[in-house]
Design an enzyme around this catalytic site. Structure first.
Site, PDB file in Angstrom:
ATOM      1  N   HIS A   1      11.876 -42.212 -32.540  1.00  0.00           N
ATOM      2  CA  HIS A   1      12.823 -41.099 -32.712  1.00  0.00           C
ATOM      3  C   HIS A   1      14.012 -41.199 -31.761  1.00  0.00           C
ATOM      4  O   HIS A   1      15.005 -40.507 -31.950  1.00  0.00           O
ATOM      5  CB  HIS A   1      12.102 -39.768 -32.502  1.00  0.00           C
ATOM      6  CG  HIS A   1      11.160 -39.440 -33.616  1.00  0.00           C
ATOM      7  ND1 HIS A   1      11.458 -38.537 -34.616  1.00  0.00           N
ATOM      8  CD2 HIS A   1       9.932 -39.917 -33.921  1.00  0.00           C
ATOM      9  CE1 HIS A   1      10.447 -38.462 -35.466  1.00  0.00           C
ATOM     10  NE2 HIS A   1       9.500 -39.292 -35.068  1.00  0.00           N
TER      11      HIS A   1
ATOM     12  N   ASP B   1      21.818 -40.329 -28.133  1.00  0.00           N
ATOM     13  CA  ASP B   1      20.831 -39.526 -28.858  1.00  0.00           C
ATOM     14  C   ASP B   1      20.332 -40.357 -30.034  1.00  0.00           C
ATOM     15  O   ASP B   1      21.137 -41.038 -30.687  1.00  0.00           O
ATOM     16  CB  ASP B   1      21.516 -38.249 -29.396  1.00  0.00           C
ATOM     17  CG  ASP B   1      20.582 -37.055 -29.404  1.00  0.00           C
ATOM     18  OD1 ASP B   1      19.354 -37.251 -29.542  1.00  0.00           O
ATOM     19  OD2 ASP B   1      21.075 -35.916 -29.275  1.00  0.00           O
TER      20      ASP B   1
HETATM   21  C1  GDG Z   1      14.294 -36.168 -30.618  1.00  0.00           C
HETATM   22  C2  GDG Z   1      15.455 -37.152 -30.432  1.00  0.00           C
HETATM   23  C3  GDG Z   1      16.023 -36.881 -32.844  1.00  0.00           C
HETATM   24  C4  GDG Z   1      16.830 -26.667 -29.629  1.00  0.00           C
HETATM   25  N1  GDG Z   1      16.950 -25.574 -28.830  1.00  0.00           N
HETATM   26  C5  GDG Z   1      16.162 -24.654 -29.352  1.00  0.00           C
HETATM   27  C6  GDG Z   1      15.548 -25.195 -30.482  1.00  0.00           C
HETATM   28  N2  GDG Z   1      15.970 -26.422 -30.618  1.00  0.00           N
HETATM   29  C7  GDG Z   1      15.565 -27.291 -31.734  1.00  0.00           C
HETATM   30  C8  GDG Z   1      16.741 -27.619 -32.620  1.00  0.00           C
HETATM   31  C9  GDG Z   1      16.275 -28.926 -33.265  1.00  0.00           C
HETATM   32  C10 GDG Z   1      15.375 -29.522 -32.179  1.00  0.00           C
HETATM   33  O1  GDG Z   1      15.050 -28.491 -31.261  1.00  0.00           O
HETATM   34  C11 GDG Z   1      16.129 -30.569 -31.363  1.00  0.00           C
HETATM   35  O2  GDG Z   1      16.207 -31.744 -32.092  1.00  0.00           O
HETATM   36  P1  GDG Z   1      17.245 -32.863 -31.697  1.00  0.00           P
HETATM   37  O3  GDG Z   1      17.214 -33.871 -32.761  1.00  0.00           O
HETATM   38  O4  GDG Z   1      18.608 -32.263 -31.563  1.00  0.00           O
HETATM   39  O5  GDG Z   1      16.827 -33.431 -30.265  1.00  0.00           O
HETATM   40  P2  GDG Z   1      15.437 -33.850 -29.487  1.00  0.00           P
HETATM   41  O6  GDG Z   1      14.626 -32.686 -29.150  1.00  0.00           O
HETATM   42  O7  GDG Z   1      15.906 -34.650 -28.311  1.00  0.00           O
HETATM   43  O8  GDG Z   1      14.656 -34.775 -30.537  1.00  0.00           O
HETATM   44  C12 GDG Z   1      16.567 -36.855 -31.411  1.00  0.00           C
HETATM   45  C13 GDG Z   1      14.785 -36.024 -32.967  1.00  0.00           C
HETATM   46  O9  GDG Z   1      13.799 -36.359 -31.977  1.00  0.00           O
HETATM   47  C14 GDG Z   1      14.126 -36.175 -34.347  1.00  0.00           C
HETATM   48  O10 GDG Z   1      13.877 -37.503 -34.649  1.00  0.00           O
HETATM   49  O11 GDG Z   1      17.012 -36.380 -33.712  1.00  0.00           O
HETATM   50  O12 GDG Z   1      17.611 -37.790 -31.284  1.00  0.00           O
HETATM   51  O13 GDG Z   1      15.951 -37.100 -29.084  1.00  0.00           O
HETATM   52  O14 GDG Z   1      15.486 -28.688 -34.391  1.00  0.00           O
HETATM   53  O15 GDG Z   1      16.951 -26.573 -33.525  1.00  0.00           O
HETATM   54  N3  GDG Z   1      14.684 -24.543 -31.253  1.00  0.00           N
HETATM   55  C15 GDG Z   1      14.399 -23.266 -30.896  1.00  0.00           C
HETATM   56  N4  GDG Z   1      14.963 -22.653 -29.798  1.00  0.00           N
HETATM   57  C16 GDG Z   1      15.850 -23.317 -29.003  1.00  0.00           C
HETATM   58  O16 GDG Z   1      16.351 -22.754 -28.020  1.00  0.00           O
HETATM   59  N5  GDG Z   1      13.520 -22.578 -31.627  1.00  0.00           N
END
Ligand code: GDG
Length: 468
Positions: free
Chosen positions: A155, A363
C-alpha cells in the site's frame, strides 16, 4: 470455487460502521464466496497467552486474530514496520532506526502468523497478503509446506533501489517478495523501482512483461492503483451525519472560503510545508486575510514514536506562529485539530471546502484525494490541489499538481485554485469523477485477483534464508 483468505496487520469487522473504506472493500471481497480474514487483534497478550488464536464469525466471513506480546508488538509494529520500513519506503532515511535490531521481532511475528494461519488453511485457498508489516509471510508459509497461490499488495511506495539498499536486510526483504506469485504496487513508479532492484541488485533474469526469475523462482509484479467505493462515499455525503456537519460548518464559516487538509499526523503527509505555503499565500495575497481559512484535521497516529511527537511539536509551533502573526479578533487563519473526525461526518467537511490540499511529500496512493472528489456537488465542485509525489498523481491529471517542497509554487497554486472559475472547476471535477468511478475499489480488487489467478504455477520452492 476457491476460498479467499486475506491477511493484514489489522482485521476489521466489515459490518461495523467504524470500519474504513478499505476494510469495507476487503470485507466485500470475502462475502460472495465466504472467506477468512486473518491478522493481529490489536491487543497485547497477557503473559503466556500470546499464541492463542481468536476466531469469530461475521456473516459469511471468518475473522481470525492473534494477540502479540508487548515485546513483539514494540519490535515488529513500532520498531521494524514503522521505525524502519515506513520511513525508508517514504524516502526518509534520516528518520529510520536502521541498526536497532528490530528485524528479529519482525520475523518472529511473521512466523507466528504463518504457524497460526496454516492451521486454518485449505489446499485450494487463494491467499492475499497486505502491506509492509507482512512482507516475509509467504516465505514463512512456504517453509511450513504451504503451496497455495499467494499474492501481496504494497500500500505504500516502493523506494528507488539505492534507497532500499540502505536497509541492511534489503536483499532478504526482496527475496521474501519473490516468494509471492504476484506482487502488486500502487503506481508505475513503484513497479519500475522493484524491477530495477531485482535486476540490478540481485541479478534477476527478465522473462518479458513484468515477470522475472529470481532466487530460483518465477515472480510477477503489476501496478494496481487502489480506489475507493465511489457510490458508498457519495451515499455517505447525503446521509444525516454529513449533512448536519455541512450545515453547521456552512453557518460557522459563512462568507469564508475553506481550504481543507485531512490526514493522519504523519511526516509523509507534508503538513509543515503546507502551513508554510498557506502563510505565503496570506503574505502575497492579503485579500485572503479575514476571509480564507485553512481547516487542518490531523488525526493522531503512532504517538509512541519520537519522529511523530517531533512532527506534532513542529506543526503546532508553525500553526501557533501563523495564527499569532495573521489572526484577528474575529478570524483564525488555521483551524488545526489533532483529533479524529467520525467517518460519516467527513463528507460534510469535504463538501464545504473550496479547495482540498492533498500535498504529501510521498504517498503510496492517497485515498483522501479520491474521497474529496466523490463528495463534491458536481454543480459547484471544489478544487483538488495534489502533490505530484502521491501515487494518485499518476491517475488524477485534472487536479492541480504541485511540488510540496516548493513553498512559493504551492502557495501560487492555492491562489489559482481559489480563483478558478466555475466552468473550469466543473470540467475538471467531471473528468476526475469519471476516472475514480472507472477505477474504484471494486475494479482494483477484481483486477488484482484476476491477475493473481492468471499467474503461472511455479514448481520450485524457496528455502527460507533469513538474513539480518
Ligand atoms: C495507506 C497509504 C494508501 C483520515 N483522517 C481521518 C480519517 N481518515 C481516513 C481517510 C482515508 C484514510 O483515513 C487515509 O487513507 P490515505 O490513503 O489517505 O492514507 P494512509 O492512512 O497513509 O494509507 C496510502 C492507503 O494506505 C490505501 O492503500 O492510499 O498511500 O499510506 O480513508 O478518510 N477517517 C476518519 N477520521 C479522520 O480524522 N474517520
Amino acid at each position: 470455487m476457491a476460498r479467499l483468505v486475506i491477511v493484514s496487520n489489522r482485521v476489521a469487522d466489515p459490518r461495523k460502521p467504524s470500519a474504513g473504506g478499505l476494510a469495507v472493500a476487503l470485507g466485500d471481497a470475502l462475502k460472495p464466496r465466504g472467506g477468512l480474514w486473518f491478522g493481529w487483534s490489536g491487543h497485547i497478550a497477557e503473559p503466556g497467552q500470546a499464541d492463542q488464536l481468536h476466531v469469530q464469525q461475521a456473516g459469511p466471513v471468518t475473522l481470525a486474530t492473534v494477540d502479540l506480546t508487548q515485546d513483539d508488538h514494540d519490535g515488529y509494529y513500532l520498531g521494524y514496520s514503522n521505525g524502519v520500513l515506513w520511513p525508508v519506503f517514504h524516502y526518509r532515511l534520516d528518520l529510520a532506526d536502521l541498526d536497532a535490531g528490530y528485524v528479529g521481532s519482525y520475523r518472529r511475528v511473521n512466523q507466528l502468523f504463518a504457524r497460526q494461519l496454516q492451521t486454518l488453511l485449505r489446499p485450494d485457498d487463494i491467499i492475499w497478503v497486505h502491506d509492509y508489516h507482512l512482507i516475509p509471510l509467504a516465505l514463512e508459509l512456504r517453509a511450513l509446506g504451504c503451496a497455495q497461490r499467494i499474492g501481496f499488495f504494497l500500500h505504500i511506495p516502493m523506494p528507488p533501489p539505492l534507497l532500499l539498499a540502505a536497509i541492511p536486510q534489503a536483499e532478504w526483504l526482496v527475496r521474501c517478495l519473490c516468494a509471492y506469485h504476484l506482487v502488486g504496487f500502487q503506481s508505475q513508479a513503484d513497479l519500475l523501482h522493484f524491477g530495477r532492484y531485482i535486476v540490478a541488485e540481485v541479478g534477476a533474469q527478465p522473462l518479458g512483461g513484468q515477470r522475472w526469475r529470481a532466487f530460483g523462482r518465477r515472480v510477477e509484479a503489476g501496478c494496481f492503483p487502489i480506489g475507493i467505493d465511489v457510490d458508498e462515499f457519495a451515499g455517505l455525503t447525503h446521509a444525516p451525519e454529513a449533512c448536519e456537519m455541512y450545515e453547521r460548518m456552512r453557518h460557522t464559516y459563512a462568507g469564508h472560503r475553506i481550504l481543507l487538509g485531512v490526514e493522519r499526523l504523519d511526516y509523509s503527509k507534508g503538513l509543515p510545508q503546507r502551513v508554510k505555503a498557506f502563510a505565503k499565500l496570506l503574505r502575497n495575497h492579503p485579500e485572503h486575510i479575514g476571509s480564507t481559512t485553512l481547516i487542518q484535521i490531523a488525526s493522531p497516529s503512532r504517538e509512541a514514536l519520537g519522529s511523530y511527537t517531533d512532527l506534532r511539536q513542529q506543526l503546532e509551533s508553525l500553526t501557533g506562529a501563523l495564527n499569532g502573526d495573521y489572526g484577528e479578533l474575529d478570524w483564525v487563519p488555521v483551524r488545526y485539530m489533532h483529533r479524529n473526525v467520525a467517518r460519516r461526518r467527513l463528507p460534510g467537511l469535504y463538501r464545504l471546502a473550496r479547495v482540498a490540499l492533498v500535498t504529501p511529500l510521498r504517498d503510496g496512493m492517497n485515498l483522501v484525494a479520491k474521497e474529496f472528489i466523490a463528495a463534491q456537488d458536481p454543480a459547484d465542485p471544489g478544487v483538488l490541489v495534489l502533490s505530484r509525489f502521491a501515487g494518485a498523481a499518476e491517475q488524477l491529471k485534472e487536479a492541480l499538481l504541485v511540488n510540496p517542497y516548493d513553498t512559493d509554487g504551492t502557495s501560487e497554486t492555492m491562489q489559482q485554485a481559489l480563483q478558478m472559475p466555475l466552468h473550469e472547476r466543473q470540467r475538471r471535477h467531471q473528468l476526475l469523477l469519471e476516472h475514480i468511478r472507472a477505477h474504484d475499489v471494486h475494479w482494483w480488487r477484481r483486477t488484482y485477483l484476476d491477475a493473481l489467478m492468471a499467474t503461472q504455477e511455479d514448481d520450485r520452492a524457496l528455502a527460507p534464508s533469513p538474513k539480518g
